[in-house]
Scaffold this active site. Sequence first.
Site, PDB file in Angstrom:
ATOM      1  N   THR A  11       0.744  -1.227   0.000  1.00 28.99           N
ATOM      2  CA  THR A  11       0.000   0.000   0.000  1.00 28.99           C
ATOM      3  C   THR A  11       0.777   1.282   0.000  1.00 28.99           C
ATOM      4  O   THR A  11       1.702   1.479   0.769  1.00 28.99           O
ATOM      5  CB  THR A  11      -0.977   0.085   1.186  1.00 28.99           C
ATOM      6  OG1 THR A  11      -1.738  -1.082   1.221  1.00 28.99           O
ATOM      7  CG2 THR A  11      -1.892   1.256   1.082  1.00 28.99           C
ATOM      8  N   LYS A  43      -7.870  -0.299  -2.054  1.00 27.32           N
ATOM      9  CA  LYS A  43      -7.565   0.245  -0.728  1.00 27.32           C
ATOM     10  C   LYS A  43      -8.163   1.620  -0.494  1.00 27.32           C
ATOM     11  O   LYS A  43      -7.942   2.225   0.548  1.00 27.32           O
ATOM     12  CB  LYS A  43      -6.056   0.295  -0.552  1.00 27.32           C
ATOM     13  CG  LYS A  43      -5.409  -1.064  -0.744  1.00 27.32           C
ATOM     14  CD  LYS A  43      -3.932  -0.928  -0.908  1.00 27.32           C
ATOM     15  CE  LYS A  43      -3.336  -2.236  -1.385  1.00 27.32           C
ATOM     16  NZ  LYS A  43      -1.942  -2.080  -1.760  1.00 27.32           N
ATOM     17  N   GLY A  55      -9.080   5.593   2.897  1.00 31.01           N
ATOM     18  CA  GLY A  55      -8.004   4.772   2.378  1.00 31.01           C
ATOM     19  C   GLY A  55      -7.287   4.134   3.548  1.00 31.01           C
ATOM     20  O   GLY A  55      -7.226   4.714   4.629  1.00 31.01           O
ATOM     21  N   SER A 134       3.683   1.922   2.711  1.00 21.48           N
ATOM     22  CA  SER A 134       5.102   1.687   2.446  1.00 21.48           C
ATOM     23  C   SER A 134       5.738   2.764   1.577  1.00 21.48           C
ATOM     24  O   SER A 134       6.871   3.150   1.806  1.00 21.48           O
ATOM     25  CB  SER A 134       5.279   0.329   1.770  1.00 21.48           C
ATOM     26  OG  SER A 134       4.740  -0.690   2.572  1.00 21.48           O
TER      27      SER A 134
END
Length: 181
Positions: A11, A43, A55, A134
Amino acid sequence: MKQDFEKIRSTTVLMVRRNDQIAMAGDGQVTLGETVIKGNARKVRRIYNDNVLVGFAGATADAFSLLSKFEAKLEQYQGQLERAAIELSKDWRTDKYLRHLEALLIVADKTDAFLISGKGDVISSDEGMLSVGSGSMFALAAARALMKHTALSAKEIAQESLKIASEICIYTNSDIIIEEI
């Protein structure tokens, strides 16, 4: 004996507010260890009569649990985004079960946007941008530059920023979902 399971990484989600536009974009990659296990996860979603964008990043089951709790808070507080975010954060921090969930949420409506964490944080942005996941710092850096040096729309900034993040972060792909309100 305790088993060590590889951490699922996934993500990048970015929210951009420019003028009267709000866009939230998320990539679709889910990674287990060094393996991509899904490339088109969704997401970013619209909730509360399509008036709120949400999100999430983190463990998928945890994120869905928190999303359900947040939707219930929105209903309970008649769509008051800030109040729902604060109440979810209180529950998340103090509830024995919720306290162990590993996820982050970004929530936004026409007037407000917040990043909600399990540590009790409810963070708004002074610059009109929030990111989690990330590749979030790559996407946020790109969005800041695009906000400062272009006249692109919120949607265009969100999309281009995630594309840039996907070229840098191995846990982010270019299968991008964008929602706007």
